[in-house]
Design a protein around this motif. Sequence first.
Motif, PDB file in Angstrom:
ATOM      1  N   LEU A  38       0.736  -1.251  -0.117  1.00  0.00           N
ATOM      2  CA  LEU A  38       0.016   0.102  -0.145  1.00  0.00           C
ATOM      3  C   LEU A  38       0.795   1.296  -0.100  1.00  0.00           C
ATOM      4  CD1 LEU A  38      -2.724  -1.184   2.462  1.00  0.00           C
ATOM      5  CD2 LEU A  38      -3.032  -1.056  -0.082  1.00  0.00           C
ATOM      6  N   ASP A  39       1.831   1.244   0.675  1.00  0.00           N
ATOM      7  CA  ASP A  39       2.718   2.425   0.798  1.00  0.00           C
ATOM      8  C   ASP A  39       3.625   2.647  -0.609  1.00  0.00           C
ATOM      9  OD1 ASP A  39       2.300   2.845   3.444  1.00  0.00           O
ATOM     10  OD2 ASP A  39       4.142   2.202   4.068  1.00  0.00           O
ATOM     11  N   GLU A  45       4.289   6.787   3.184  1.00  0.00           N
ATOM     12  CA  GLU A  45       4.032   6.038   4.458  1.00  0.00           C
ATOM     13  C   GLU A  45       2.650   6.368   5.117  1.00  0.00           C
ATOM     14  OE1 GLU A  45       7.071   6.093   7.499  1.00  0.00           O
ATOM     15  OE2 GLU A  45       8.531   5.811   6.175  1.00  0.00           O
ATOM     16  N   ASN A  46       1.839   5.512   5.267  1.00  0.00           N
ATOM     17  CA  ASN A  46       0.472   5.757   5.497  1.00  0.00           C
ATOM     18  C   ASN A  46       0.037   5.415   7.202  1.00  0.00           C
ATOM     19  OD1 ASN A  46      -1.015   6.200   2.878  1.00  0.00           O
ATOM     20  ND2 ASN A  46       0.277   4.463   2.510  1.00  0.00           N
ATOM     21  N   ASP A  47      -0.931   5.869   7.686  1.00  0.00           N
ATOM     22  CA  ASP A  47      -1.321   5.775   8.827  1.00  0.00           C
ATOM     23  C   ASP A  47      -2.350   4.704   8.771  1.00  0.00           C
ATOM     24  OD1 ASP A  47      -2.089   5.721  11.585  1.00  0.00           O
ATOM     25  OD2 ASP A  47      -3.108   7.787  11.566  1.00  0.00           O
ATOM     26  N   GLN A  53      -9.151   5.245   5.193  1.00  0.00           N
ATOM     27  CA  GLN A  53      -8.962   4.588   4.061  1.00  0.00           C
ATOM     28  C   GLN A  53      -7.670   3.475   4.029  1.00  0.00           C
ATOM     29  OE1 GLN A  53      -8.091   6.681   0.434  1.00  0.00           O
ATOM     30  NE2 GLN A  53      -9.399   5.331  -0.834  1.00  0.00           N
ATOM     31  N   ALA A  54      -6.465   4.087   4.493  1.00  0.00           N
ATOM     32  CA  ALA A  54      -5.311   3.061   4.429  1.00  0.00           C
ATOM     33  C   ALA A  54      -5.563   1.915   5.511  1.00  0.00           C
ATOM     34  CB  ALA A  54      -4.110   3.948   4.842  1.00  0.00           C
ATOM     35  N   GLU A  80     -11.284   1.264  -4.997  1.00  0.00           N
ATOM     36  CA  GLU A  80     -10.719   1.788  -3.567  1.00  0.00           C
ATOM     37  C   GLU A  80      -9.229   1.845  -3.719  1.00  0.00           C
ATOM     38  OE1 GLU A  80     -12.664  -0.834  -3.886  1.00  0.00           O
ATOM     39  OE2 GLU A  80     -14.503  -0.605  -2.223  1.00  0.00           O
ATOM     40  N   ILE A  81      -8.529   1.140  -4.332  1.00  0.00           N
ATOM     41  CA  ILE A  81      -7.104   1.314  -4.589  1.00  0.00           C
ATOM     42  C   ILE A  81      -6.781   2.544  -5.472  1.00  0.00           C
ATOM     43  CG2 ILE A  81      -5.083   0.081  -5.508  1.00  0.00           C
ATOM     44  CD1 ILE A  81      -6.280  -2.578  -4.709  1.00  0.00           C
TER      45      ILE A  81
END
Length: 102
Positions: A38-39, A45-47, A53-54, A80-81
């Motif tokens: 996903l990153d 970098e996601n939470d 969403q992440a 969604e991606i």
Amino acid sequence: MIPDGLLQIVKNDNDIAWTDEAMERKLERVIGNGISKLDRLNGRENDYINEGQAQSLLLNYVKYDLSNCLDDFDKNYQSEIIAFINQAKVDAYVASKAGESE
């Protein structure tokens, strides 16, 4: 290494109430793979600790991986991606414009 608390969030989401070291190692590997994917997809970098969403995509990624259906994840979550990727691009654009105006 996965963020503190994320393993418990994933265990809760998958109704895993017991402690099993082998399962936790597997979950940590799957979570790490999901975070990397996903990153990489949205370039930041996601939470994954806070709802959003992440986290939602990661939790579903884990479910698909644990069910040996990971090939279906990309297909079933395609929209969604794409939205996830596009939101990162919009955020980067807005940040760059804000930086220009300073």
